[in-house]
Each structure stands twice: as structure tokens, then as C-alpha cells.
Design an enzyme around this catalytic site. Structure first.
Site, PDB file in Angstrom:
ATOM      1  N   VAL A  71      25.462  15.670  18.685  1.00  0.00           N
ATOM      2  CA  VAL A  71      25.934  16.843  19.436  1.00  0.00           C
ATOM      3  C   VAL A  71      24.770  17.319  20.310  1.00  0.00           C
ATOM      4  O   VAL A  71      23.673  17.563  19.803  1.00  0.00           O
ATOM      5  CB  VAL A  71      26.382  17.966  18.476  1.00  0.00           C
ATOM      6  N   SER A  80      26.414  26.752  30.206  1.00  0.00           N
ATOM      7  CA  SER A  80      26.095  25.967  29.001  1.00  0.00           C
ATOM      8  C   SER A  80      27.224  24.979  28.782  1.00  0.00           C
ATOM      9  O   SER A  80      28.383  25.277  29.063  1.00  0.00           O
ATOM     10  CB  SER A  80      25.977  26.874  27.784  1.00  0.00           C
ATOM     11  N   GLU A 193      14.351  15.376  31.791  1.00  0.00           N
ATOM     12  CA  GLU A 193      15.701  15.608  32.295  1.00  0.00           C
ATOM     13  C   GLU A 193      16.090  14.527  33.309  1.00  0.00           C
ATOM     14  O   GLU A 193      17.178  13.948  33.250  1.00  0.00           O
ATOM     15  CB  GLU A 193      15.742  17.000  32.943  1.00  0.00           C
ATOM     16  N   VAL A 218      18.741   7.800  40.840  1.00  0.00           N
ATOM     17  CA  VAL A 218      19.595   8.985  40.693  1.00  0.00           C
ATOM     18  C   VAL A 218      18.949  10.230  41.307  1.00  0.00           C
ATOM     19  O   VAL A 218      17.725  10.354  41.312  1.00  0.00           O
ATOM     20  CB  VAL A 218      19.943   9.284  39.206  1.00  0.00           C
ATOM     21  N   LEU A 221      21.199  17.345  41.546  1.00  0.00           N
ATOM     22  CA  LEU A 221      20.937  18.660  42.150  1.00  0.00           C
ATOM     23  C   LEU A 221      21.562  19.758  41.295  1.00  0.00           C
ATOM     24  O   LEU A 221      22.761  20.032  41.386  1.00  0.00           O
ATOM     25  CB  LEU A 221      21.502  18.715  43.582  1.00  0.00           C
ATOM     26  N   GLY A 222      20.753  20.349  40.436  1.00  0.00           N
ATOM     27  CA  GLY A 222      21.210  21.446  39.590  1.00  0.00           C
ATOM     28  C   GLY A 222      21.130  22.761  40.359  1.00  0.00           C
ATOM     29  O   GLY A 222      20.882  22.784  41.570  1.00  0.00           O
ATOM     30  N   GLY A 223      21.316  23.872  39.614  1.00  0.00           N
ATOM     31  CA  GLY A 223      21.206  25.180  40.235  1.00  0.00           C
ATOM     32  C   GLY A 223      19.746  25.582  40.422  1.00  0.00           C
ATOM     33  O   GLY A 223      19.369  26.129  41.453  1.00  0.00           O
ATOM     34  N   GLY A 224      18.921  25.278  39.418  1.00  0.00           N
ATOM     35  CA  GLY A 224      17.519  25.702  39.450  1.00  0.00           C
ATOM     36  C   GLY A 224      16.559  24.631  39.909  1.00  0.00           C
ATOM     37  O   GLY A 224      15.558  24.919  40.562  1.00  0.00           O
TER      38      GLY A 224
END
Ligand SMILES: O=c1[nH]cnc2c1ncn2[C@@H]1O[C@H](COP(=O)(O)OP(=O)(O)O)[C@@H](O)[C@H]1O
Ligand SMILES: [Ca+2]
Length: 471
Positions: A71, A80, A193, A218, A221-224
């Protein structure tokens, strides 16, 4: 006499089988004992793994035939998510119900609760319950639950981030039936990451174990933050600039399915799509931004700060917005001390075959689907950076009042920033990462694996790495 001779001859040449066995029983015994011994040893000897992953003793492995659940919580800056995987001893995904993973998400992310760590932790409750539900009861206490926080907590930093992590550890200890450990709840560093995202996509494409030039690169493009990762040759890996203490190394070694890879990885904090809006608005300050849609007057909140976000009197302009985006990206800045840089003084990794096929994920996919140059219902789509420029031009030429009708799939909160987001995405690909505007690349949301679609996100890569290090 003649008769006696006959009998002797008969004895010599015409004995029956039982007689022969009886006569030669000593010889038979001497030969058969070592033969039987050899057969026995061959039968119980460990078998060598045919995947080339070193010699793995499957027969005597305690996990032979076993299935391990994992998990993984992705505590992203904008939300999240929980992923549940089940891997067999060959690191193959095993179905959970009718899919190959359980994936659930919710907003906002942990970093939206900077001063209330308990509320941050509790925000994971519904995700945890859904994850537990799909793990068979008898396996729960042995199923690890890990939490990796990304740019949101990285940006929050220090005390606030530590307190949230501690609250999540307490929450898992008291509320979860899964196996938790304090060291499994962390802020992932950007290189991890990026490397995990590379593992996920190359695993799902079936590339692991092949030579580095058969893998794909790869961008996530995340938010932060935004990560770029691709495999490079051993000789290029040796050319990586040495960094001072505290900086993430550029190259990570990875052993996967019997192959050794040198991964160039870099994560750019503050350059995720939502963080970059703040960087772009900082360039123009109060004077108004050429990236904000004509007719919008407001402010932008990010990471506890507020930035003026209003259109200029002459309205939004793709050309002028690009100039501001280039400044925010710090392309061609003097901080570049390496042979070749992307932006913000970062080494570009040298390029090469591991970068010729690029899989580009997260906000690149989302915005492309929202403005409609890719079909939102597909898992992957082939595009060129140029497509982002065309879409940017359309968005920058649209007034806020008309934007809702022109771009019905875009969330209204994002409409004032649509020109900015698309210009930034184009600028990041072409001026930041140095891709050719006409180079084909693959936008990816999910990857097809054994007739199921699996999320193209870092958690699977982390589960694979953990499982392969246990083998
Ligand atoms: O599991 C996933 N599958 C597909 N897209 C994802 C997944 N996780 C995050 N994303 C995408 O990543 C973007 C949000 O980035 P996130 O909140 O993870 O920021 P961060 O990585 O900078 O912390 C969104 O575009 C979201 O759709
Ligand atoms: Ca992310």
C-alpha cells in the site's frame, strides 16, 4: 562328455535374466549407488533464474508462490492518493478484483493543513479504509503501508512538515491494520520521485532488463515540482558534475530485472505547474501580467503567499507571456557552470538514446485533455511541444468572459491562468528541457499492462524497487 560341454556352453551364453542379475549383483551395486546419488543431487539443486537476475533459489525461497501486497500513499502537493498493488515472486502485477491496482484520490493534499497536523493525517482516513478493504484480512498485518510526500511538504519545510509526518505515523499506528514503520513515512527526495516514475513507466512498457537505449525518458509535471529522468550510458554517467553536500546527485545506479542502469534524474522544486504560476507572477509583480486572461483581476494564493494576478490593460499576449516565462525559468542564466544546462543552472544529463522517446505525464496530460487537443478518455496520446504552443496562442487570445464557452472542460478556477499554464508548458519543454518543438512525444496518464490500465505515477516504481531489493 559332449553333453557336459553343452551344459557348460549353455551356462556361459544362455543364463536367464534373474541368474545374470544375481551373478553381477556386486557390479550393479557399485555402479548404481553413485548414479542414484547424482540424480538426487540434480533434483534438489537450486535452479538458476532464467531472467538473468542472478541466481535466485525459487524452490527453497520462503516466498515461493507467494503474493505480496503493498500500500503506497502518494502525498502530492495538490492531493493525496493511495495505490494498492499485489506483486508475485517474479515482480509481476497480480489482479486485485478486476484491475491490476486499486487507485483512489482526494483533494487537498497534506500541505493544505500547515498548522493542523492531526487534520492533515486524518485526511487520509477514507483512502486508508478503501486500501485496507482490498487486502485480504489475514495478510493485512504483514502488508507494508508507505507514505511518500512530494513537493508540498518539501516546500513547507522544517518543523511544519516534520509535524505532519509525525501525525501521519501516529495515525497509521493507531488506525491502520497494516504494517507501518516510522521510517516508511517520509518526504521523498526529488531524485527518488523521478527515478520511481521512470521505473513505473519502463516496467509497464516491459522495458526493464533491456539495454538502456531501449528505455524511455520521463517528465512528470506535478503542482510543486517537475522531474526529468532518463537512462544514460556508463561513460556519460562518469561525466556527471560533482555536487556540493546537500544537493541531490544527478545519477542514480539501479539494478532492475538483471540489468544495471545509470539514471540521470533531476527534480526542480518550485517549477511544478502551480508553483511556476507564483514564479511567473513574481516577475511582473503589481504591474499586471501578460499571461493573465483579459478581463481578470484577482490574486493567486500558493504556499501560504498571495501574488497579484491581474491582466494588463492591453490584455494577455502569448509573445509577451513567453518572455516572462523565460525569465521565471532562468534559462541561460550565469549560474550554469556545467557543460550543458537545462535551466536554473542544472546539468542536462548529456542527452542520448535514453531520451529519444519521452513519456510526459501529470499536468501536461491534464491540460492537453482539458483544452481538447487530446481525447480526455485515452490513456496515452502522441503530441509535439508545438501543440502546446498552438493551444497557448488560442488561450492567450481568449477573453476571460468567453473562456468558459471556448474551453468548457477547464475548471473555472484555472481559466484566468490558462494562457500562463500552456505558455509555461511549451517554454519548459522547448527552452527549459531543450526538446525540439516538432519532436513527437507521448502524453501519458495510464499505461496498458496485461489488458488493464495502470496509473503512470511514481508509487508503482517504489513498490517494485522495495520488492526487488527483498528478492
Ligand atoms: O496517480 C496518478 N495518476 C495520474 N496522474 C497523477 C497521479 N498522481 C498525480 N497525478 C497528476 O499530477 C498532478 C498533480 O501533481 P501533484 O499534486 O502530485 O504535485 P507534486 O508531484 O508536485 O507534489 C496532477 O496533474 C495529477 O493529475
Ligand atoms: Ca506527483
Amino acid at each position: 562328455m559332449e553333453h557336459e560341454k553343452m551344459v557348460k556352453r549353455n551356462r556361459q551364453y544362455g543364463d536367464s535374466m534373474p541368474d545374470k542379475i544375481h551373478r553381477y549383483r556386486g557390479v550393479i551395486l557399485v555402479i548404481s549407488v553413485p548414479v542414484l546419488l547424482i540424480c538426487f543431487v540434480l533434483f534438489v539443486m537450486p535452479k538458476t533464474d532464467s531472467m538473468g537476475g542472478g541466481s535466485v533459489n525459487r524452490k527453497f525461497s520462503p516466498k515461493f508462490g507467494s503474493r505480496n501486497y503493498a500500500v503506497v500513499f502518494d502525498a502530492g502537493s495538490s492531493g493525496s492518493r493511495v495505490h494498492v498493488f499485489c506483486l508475485d515472486q517474479h515482480l509481476d502485477l497480480v489482479p486485485i478484483g478486476s484491475d491490476l491496482e486499486l487507485f483512489r484520490q482526494k483533494k487537498p493534499g497534506l500541505s493544505a493543513y500547515p498548522s493542523d497536523p492531526a487534520a492533515a493525517a486524518n485526511s487520509l482516513k477514507s483512502l486508508l479504509e478503501q486500501a485496507e478493504d482490498v487486502v485480504p484480512m489475514e495478510l493485512r498485518s504483514n502488508t507494508p503501508v508507505r507514505v511518500g510526500a512530494t513537493a508540498g511538504l518539501r516546500q513547507l519545510g522544517g518543523n511544519a512538515s516534520d509535524k505532519i509526518l509525525q501525525a501521519v505515523r501516529n495515525f497509521l499506528k493507531s488506525k491502520s491494520s497494516l504494517k507501518s514503520k516510522a521510517s516508511w513515512v517520509t518526504v521523498l527526495d526529488g531524485s527518488q520521485e523521478g527515478a520511481y516514475q521512470w521505473v513505473t513507466i519502463n516496467y509497464l512498457l516491459g522495458n526493464l532488463g533491456r539495454k538502456y537505449s531501449d528505455t524511455v525518458g520521463v517528465v512528470d509535471l506535478g503542482g510543486g515540482s517537475v522531474q526529468m529522468a532518463y537512462a544514460i550510458s556508463e561513460s556519460d554517467a562518469q561525466k556527471a558534475p560533482k555536487l556540493s553536500d546537500g544537493e541531490d546527485t544527478y545519477v542514480q545506479d539501479m539494478y532492475l530485472k538483471g540489468a544495471k542502469y545509470y539514471l540521470y534524474v533531476h527534480s526542480y522544486l518550485h517549477y511544478g505547474l502551480l508553483a511556476a504560476r507564483a514564479e511567473i507572477l513574481k516577475v511582473t509583480k503589481e504591474s499586471g501580467s501578460p499571461c493573465i486572461l483579459t478581463g481578470h483581476h484577482g490574486s493567486y494564493k500558493y504556499g501560504g503567499n498571495v501574488y497579484p494576478a491581474s491582466a494588463m490593460s492591453q490584455g494577455s499576449s502569448m509573445t509577451n507571456c513567453r518572455l516572462v516565462a523565460l525569465k521565471a525559468l532562468k534559462v541561460n542564466e550565469s549560474t550554469c557552470t556545467h557543460m550543458k544546462c537545462t535551466f536554473d543552472g542544472v546539468w542536462n544529463g548529456g542527452g542520448g538514446d535514453g531520451q529519444k522517446n519521452m513519456f510526459v505525464a501529470s499536468f501536461f496530460f491534464d491540460r492537453a485533455a482539458e483544452v481538447g487537443f487530446i481525447d480526455p478518455s485515452v490513456a496515452v496520446a502522441r503530441v509535439r511541444p508545438f501543440d502546446f504552443e498552438s493551444a497557448a496562442r488560442r488561450a492567450c487570445d481568449t477573453r476571460l468572459d468567453d473562456a468558459k464557452a471556448t474551453f468548457p472542460r477547464v475548471n473555472p478556477d484555472n481559466l484566468p491562468y490558462l494562457c500562463m499554464d500552456l505558455v509555461y508548458q511549451y517554454t519548459l519543454l522547448v527552452d527549459g528541457f531543450g526538446l525540439d518543438a516538432r519532436q513527437e512525444m507521448t502524453l501519458v496518464k495510464k499505461v496498458k499492462y496485461k489488458n488493464s490500465l495502470v496509473e503512470a505515477a511514481w508509487p508503482l516504481g517504489s513498490a517494485i524497487e522495495v520488492a526487488s531489493s527483498m528478492n
